[in-house]
Design a protein around this motif. Structure first.
Motif, PDB file in Angstrom:
ATOM      1  N   SER A 203       0.742  -1.632   0.066  1.00  0.00           N
ATOM      2  CA  SER A 203       0.118  -0.026  -0.060  1.00  0.00           C
ATOM      3  C   SER A 203       0.974   1.368   0.404  1.00  0.00           C
ATOM      4  N   ILE A 204       2.196   1.082   0.817  1.00  0.00           N
ATOM      5  CA  ILE A 204       2.995   2.477   0.538  1.00  0.00           C
ATOM      6  C   ILE A 204       3.314   2.511  -0.814  1.00  0.00           C
ATOM      7  N   ARG A 205       3.851   1.310  -1.408  1.00  0.00           N
ATOM      8  CA  ARG A 205       4.040   1.372  -2.407  1.00  0.00           C
ATOM      9  C   ARG A 205       2.797   1.872  -4.100  1.00  0.00           C
ATOM     10  N   GLU A 206       2.019   1.526  -3.561  1.00  0.00           N
ATOM     11  CA  GLU A 206       0.146   1.928  -3.978  1.00  0.00           C
ATOM     12  C   GLU A 206       0.374   3.602  -4.510  1.00  0.00           C
ATOM     13  N   ASN A 207       0.697   4.143  -2.991  1.00  0.00           N
ATOM     14  CA  ASN A 207       0.853   5.824  -2.636  1.00  0.00           C
ATOM     15  C   ASN A 207       1.556   6.296  -3.151  1.00  0.00           C
ATOM     16  N   GLY A 208       2.436   5.572  -3.632  1.00  0.00           N
ATOM     17  CA  GLY A 208       3.617   7.006  -4.062  1.00  0.00           C
ATOM     18  C   GLY A 208       4.627   6.963  -2.712  1.00  0.00           C
ATOM     19  N   GLY A 209       4.507   6.365  -2.006  1.00  0.00           N
ATOM     20  CA  GLY A 209       6.305   6.069  -0.752  1.00  0.00           C
ATOM     21  C   GLY A 209       6.685   5.200  -1.636  1.00  0.00           C
ATOM     22  N   GLU A 210       8.324   4.598  -0.789  1.00  0.00           N
ATOM     23  CA  GLU A 210       9.322   4.107  -1.195  1.00  0.00           C
ATOM     24  C   GLU A 210       9.483   3.149   0.321  1.00  0.00           C
ATOM     25  N   ILE A 211       9.587   1.913   0.152  1.00  0.00           N
ATOM     26  CA  ILE A 211      10.187   0.781   1.144  1.00  0.00           C
ATOM     27  C   ILE A 211      12.085   1.456   0.830  1.00  0.00           C
TER      28      ILE A 211
ATOM     29  N   PRO B   3       9.727  -6.144   3.933  1.00  0.00           N
ATOM     30  CA  PRO B   3       9.584  -6.385   5.123  1.00  0.00           C
ATOM     31  C   PRO B   3      10.158  -7.357   5.652  1.00  0.00           C
ATOM     32  N   MET B   4      10.437  -7.838   6.664  1.00  0.00           N
ATOM     33  CA  MET B   4      11.748  -8.649   7.466  1.00  0.00           C
ATOM     34  C   MET B   4      10.498  -8.824   8.765  1.00  0.00           C
ATOM     35  N   ALA B   5      10.899 -10.483   8.119  1.00  0.00           N
ATOM     36  CA  ALA B   5      10.875 -11.639  10.061  1.00  0.00           C
ATOM     37  C   ALA B   5      11.740 -11.282  10.863  1.00  0.00           C
ATOM     38  N   VAL B   6      11.745 -10.817  12.357  1.00  0.00           N
ATOM     39  CA  VAL B   6      12.179 -10.597  13.697  1.00  0.00           C
ATOM     40  C   VAL B   6      12.170 -11.758  14.082  1.00  0.00           C
ATOM     41  N   GLY B   7      12.487 -12.898  13.961  1.00  0.00           N
ATOM     42  CA  GLY B   7      12.207 -13.955  14.619  1.00  0.00           C
ATOM     43  C   GLY B   7      11.277 -14.254  14.962  1.00  0.00           C
ATOM     44  N   GLU B   8      11.006 -14.484  16.426  1.00  0.00           N
ATOM     45  CA  GLU B   8       9.189 -14.637  16.874  1.00  0.00           C
ATOM     46  C   GLU B   8       8.792 -13.605  17.569  1.00  0.00           C
ATOM     47  N   PHE B   9       9.431 -12.219  16.933  1.00  0.00           N
ATOM     48  CA  PHE B   9       8.658 -10.975  18.118  1.00  0.00           C
ATOM     49  C   PHE B   9       8.049 -10.568  17.170  1.00  0.00           C
ATOM     50  N   GLY B  10       8.204 -10.356  15.678  1.00  0.00           N
ATOM     51  CA  GLY B  10       7.448  -9.648  14.742  1.00  0.00           C
ATOM     52  C   GLY B  10       7.541  -9.806  13.518  1.00  0.00           C
ATOM     53  N   SER B  11       7.035  -8.695  12.713  1.00  0.00           N
ATOM     54  CA  SER B  11       7.738  -7.945  11.306  1.00  0.00           C
ATOM     55  C   SER B  11       7.958  -6.447  11.403  1.00  0.00           C
ATOM     56  N   MET B  12       9.223  -6.519  10.646  1.00  0.00           N
ATOM     57  CA  MET B  12       8.857  -5.143  10.485  1.00  0.00           C
ATOM     58  C   MET B  12       9.388  -5.280   8.657  1.00  0.00           C
ATOM     59  N   CYS B  13       9.279  -3.064   8.790  1.00  0.00           N
ATOM     60  CA  CYS B  13      10.048  -2.954   7.297  1.00  0.00           C
ATOM     61  C   CYS B  13       9.812  -1.475   7.533  1.00  0.00           C
ATOM     62  N   LEU B  14      10.477  -0.757   6.856  1.00  0.00           N
ATOM     63  CA  LEU B  14      11.250   0.882   7.164  1.00  0.00           C
ATOM     64  C   LEU B  14      10.631   1.356   4.832  1.00  0.00           C
ATOM     65  N   ALA B  15      10.022   2.675   6.182  1.00  0.00           N
ATOM     66  CA  ALA B  15       9.601   3.587   4.482  1.00  0.00           C
ATOM     67  C   ALA B  15       9.622   4.970   4.784  1.00  0.00           C
ATOM     68  N   ARG B  16       9.567   5.658   3.300  1.00  0.00           N
ATOM     69  CA  ARG B  16       9.595   7.098   3.329  1.00  0.00           C
ATOM     70  C   ARG B  16       8.317   8.051   2.666  1.00  0.00           C
ATOM     71  N   ASP B  17       7.718   8.795   2.993  1.00  0.00           N
ATOM     72  CA  ASP B  17       6.218   8.768   2.413  1.00  0.00           C
ATOM     73  C   ASP B  17       6.988   9.759   1.011  1.00  0.00           C
ATOM     74  N   PRO B  18       5.747  10.314   0.772  1.00  0.00           N
ATOM     75  CA  PRO B  18       6.055  10.976  -0.619  1.00  0.00           C
ATOM     76  C   PRO B  18       7.103  11.872  -0.740  1.00  0.00           C
TER      77      PRO B  18
END
Length: 267
Positions: A85-93, A97-112
């Motif tokens: 959705s970030i990409r579809e709306n003009g943002g940049e990854i 997205p990556m799994a951090v063990g059993e703790f959860g999953s994350m990604c970092l992004a930047r808005d337009p």
């Protein structure tokens, strides 16, 4: 435990070249204690306020050294779908997205418009354990941007925010809401008062029992006072930079002054 609503600020961390210096600074200013470094995850070190998870600090990865800055993460039920959705709306990854063990999953992004933020899909790590009214806890956050229309389009499209505009001729300030008007985030226009070498960012606020005392401790340890202290209807607050250049604010929500501003819904 009920899932955190999509788009809610759920976690904050920062990269510091001098981790021990950062721990000393925030321990004194915010009263944090720190857990053991997680060597499996790049020496990621969790900070605690009164024994509850409040934030984290981490050394920069090789090649990512630079000025320190706090990063705010928004809750997601599916980090990969949010990234799309970030990409579809003009943002940049910036980090896929990556799994951090059993703790959860994350990604970092930047808005337009250049605002950097994170996305967190909870596993065993549910984000902030503190409540906003506790000393040392995350209390509030605001997007500072020179492109308000960009943020006002992008963030609601990705996270489903509603919007309320502050009726104030002296500033362009907007609130983002979730559900039945639950306010989760602010958006402030960066005027010409902000030097152009300062990039847009999300400013995080941490709760303190005494704003002036926190400012005194911060500046004594090499922090820089950027604004305030000032008392508002929301609390007495000040904007600071820590000795490694990371911007943040402190707020005493028990000390208030003035009437709450009028808001108008934005369709």
């Amino acid at each position: 435990m009920a899932a955190t609503p999509e788009g809610t600020p759920i976690w904050a961390d920062a990269m510091f070249t001098d981790i021990e210096g950062a721990k000393t600074f925030y321990a004194d200013v915010l009263g944090w204690t720190f857990g053991e470094e997680s060597t499996e995850y790049g020496n990621y070190t969790q900070a605690y306020a009164n024994g509850k998870a409040a934030a984290a600090v981490v050394p920069p990865m090789p090649g990512q050294e630079g000025q320190s800055q706090w990063c705010l993460y928004f809750a997601s039920s599916d980090a990969a779908a949010t990234a799309a959705s970030i990409r579809e709306n003009g943002g940049e990854i910036l980090m896929e997205p990556m799994a951090v063990g059993e703790f959860g999953s994350m990604c970092l992004a930047r808005d337009p418009g250049g605002v950097v933020f994170g996305v967190w899909q909870s596993g065993t790590h549910q984000g902030f354990e503190t409540t906003m009214d506790q000393p040392g806890a995350f209390a509030w956050s605001e997007i500072f941007t020179r492109e308000p229309n960009t943020s006002d389009t992008f963030f609601p499209a990705v996270f489903g925010f509603g919007q309320q505009q502050m009726e104030d001729d002296t500033m362009d300030f907007r609130l983002y809401t979730l559900g039945e008007g639950n306010v989760v985030l602010g958006r402030m226009l960066m005027t010409e008062d902000f030097p152009y070498d300062i990039p847009p960012w999300i400013n995080v606020y941490f709760n303190v029992p005494d704003c002036d005392d926190a400012v005194a401790k911060a500046t004594k340890l090499g922090g820089v006072l950027r604004f305030g202290p000032m008392t508002s209807p929301f609390g007495r607050f000040a904007a600071l930079s820590d000795p490694q250049g990371a911007n943040f604010s402190v707020i005493d929500t028990t000390t208030t002054e003035g009437e709450m501003p009028k808001l108008s819904d934005v369709s």
